[in-house]
Design a protein around this motif. Sequence first.
Motif, PDB file in Angstrom:
ATOM      1  N   GLU A  96       1.011  -0.978  -0.044  1.00 47.55           N
ATOM      2  CA  GLU A  96       0.063  -0.045  -0.109  1.00 47.55           C
ATOM      3  C   GLU A  96       1.012   1.332  -0.004  1.00 47.55           C
ATOM      4  N   GLY A 102      -6.588   4.010   8.339  1.00 47.48           N
ATOM      5  CA  GLY A 102      -6.299   2.408   8.542  1.00 47.48           C
ATOM      6  C   GLY A 102      -7.541   1.417   8.234  1.00 47.48           C
ATOM      7  N   THR A 104      -9.226   1.309   5.110  1.00 49.60           N
ATOM      8  CA  THR A 104      -8.941   0.286   3.759  1.00 49.60           C
ATOM      9  C   THR A 104      -8.348  -0.889   4.313  1.00 49.60           C
ATOM     10  N   PHE A 149      -0.738  16.264   3.816  1.00 49.88           N
ATOM     11  CA  PHE A 149      -1.127  15.489   2.758  1.00 49.88           C
ATOM     12  C   PHE A 149      -0.068  15.674   1.771  1.00 49.88           C
ATOM     13  N   VAL A 150       0.357  14.341   1.525  1.00 53.53           N
ATOM     14  CA  VAL A 150       1.336  14.218   0.705  1.00 53.53           C
ATOM     15  C   VAL A 150       1.142  13.548  -0.780  1.00 53.53           C
TER      16      VAL A 150
HETATM   17  P1  XMP Z   1      -7.285   4.739   5.077  1.00 58.33           P
HETATM   18  O1  XMP Z   1      -8.168   3.951   4.769  1.00 58.33           O
HETATM   19  O2  XMP Z   1      -5.896   4.357   5.827  1.00 58.33           O
HETATM   20  O3  XMP Z   1      -6.842   5.336   3.535  1.00 58.33           O
HETATM   21  O4  XMP Z   1      -7.426   6.103   5.436  1.00 58.33           O
HETATM   22  C1  XMP Z   1      -5.685   5.307   2.833  1.00 58.33           C
HETATM   23  C2  XMP Z   1      -5.972   5.616   1.646  1.00 58.33           C
HETATM   24  O5  XMP Z   1      -5.856   7.346   1.721  1.00 58.33           O
HETATM   25  C3  XMP Z   1      -5.546   8.053   1.014  1.00 58.33           C
HETATM   26  N1  XMP Z   1      -4.567   8.851   1.744  1.00 58.33           N
HETATM   27  C4  XMP Z   1      -3.606   9.584   0.850  1.00 58.33           C
HETATM   28  N2  XMP Z   1      -3.357   9.973  -0.484  1.00 58.33           N
HETATM   29  N3  XMP Z   1      -1.972  11.543   0.117  1.00 58.33           N
HETATM   30  C5  XMP Z   1      -2.549  11.048  -0.674  1.00 58.33           C
HETATM   31  O6  XMP Z   1      -2.242  11.176  -2.008  1.00 58.33           O
HETATM   32  C6  XMP Z   1      -2.144  11.597   1.572  1.00 58.33           C
HETATM   33  O7  XMP Z   1      -1.497  12.220   2.331  1.00 58.33           O
HETATM   34  C7  XMP Z   1      -3.115  10.524   1.808  1.00 58.33           C
HETATM   35  N4  XMP Z   1      -3.501  10.051   3.034  1.00 58.33           N
HETATM   36  C8  XMP Z   1      -4.347   9.210   2.950  1.00 58.33           C
HETATM   37  C9  XMP Z   1      -4.798   6.944  -0.047  1.00 58.33           C
HETATM   38  O8  XMP Z   1      -5.147   6.858  -1.166  1.00 58.33           O
HETATM   39  C10 XMP Z   1      -4.582   5.629   0.708  1.00 58.33           C
HETATM   40  O9  XMP Z   1      -4.327   4.560   0.077  1.00 58.33           O
END
Ligand code: XMP
Length: 173
Positions: A96, A102, A104, A149-150
């Motif tokens: 991932e 967490g 997903t 946010f990255v």
């Molecule tokens: P969960 O379920 O752990 O989700 O909240 C993880 C998914 O959220 C997205 N995500 C991000 N995508 N920059 C992104 O481009 C971020 O800082 C970020 N934080 C979460 C991402 O798709 C990840 O699989």
Amino acid sequence: MDYTIKTLLTRETVENRIKELAKEIEKDYQGKELMVIGLLKGSIVFMTDLIKEIDLPLVIDFMSVSSYSGTTSTGVIKILKDTDIDVKGKDVLIVEDIIDTGLTLSHVKKLLIDRGTKSLKICTLLDKPARRTVDMKGDYVGFEIPDEFVVGYGLDYDQRHRNLPYIGIVVNK
Ligand code: XMP
Ligand code: MG
């Protein structure tokens, strides 16, 4: 663009860490039948770098799940693309891009365990522990990052910047 991208982890830093993770995985899965499952689309850049450094006869597959939504605190996920290969009896490693809340991964993990995996571990490039809402830990974690946010290395902002060869923080102008 009404934002800029500030480097958080350079290409060299990320590449070196991925090599370390790969060697750890290689050691842990000696003699096993490793099946690496990438979660689309975010994992692809990390996954391609990672698997090239693992010297084992592994197989790869992909899953695509929709982001959680709905009203319950645990949310739900929809499978948009399932694995082609049956996970039953396999030593599965989910790859991932980032663990955020967490949610997903907790759903995907449960789903695959219910299908009879022999073992199941999680490898994530990034971990944002500050945002966790469920108990979820990566077994192999590239970097712990702050609550920002990255983008880059597979991660997107509105589908853009996945191809950046480093990890950057999105900064509003
Ligand atoms: P969960 O379920 O752990 O989700 O909240 C993880 C998914 O959220 C997205 N995500 C991000 N995508 N920059 C992104 O481009 C971020 O800082 C970020 N934080 C979460 C991402 O798709 C990840 O699989
Ligand atoms: Mg994702």
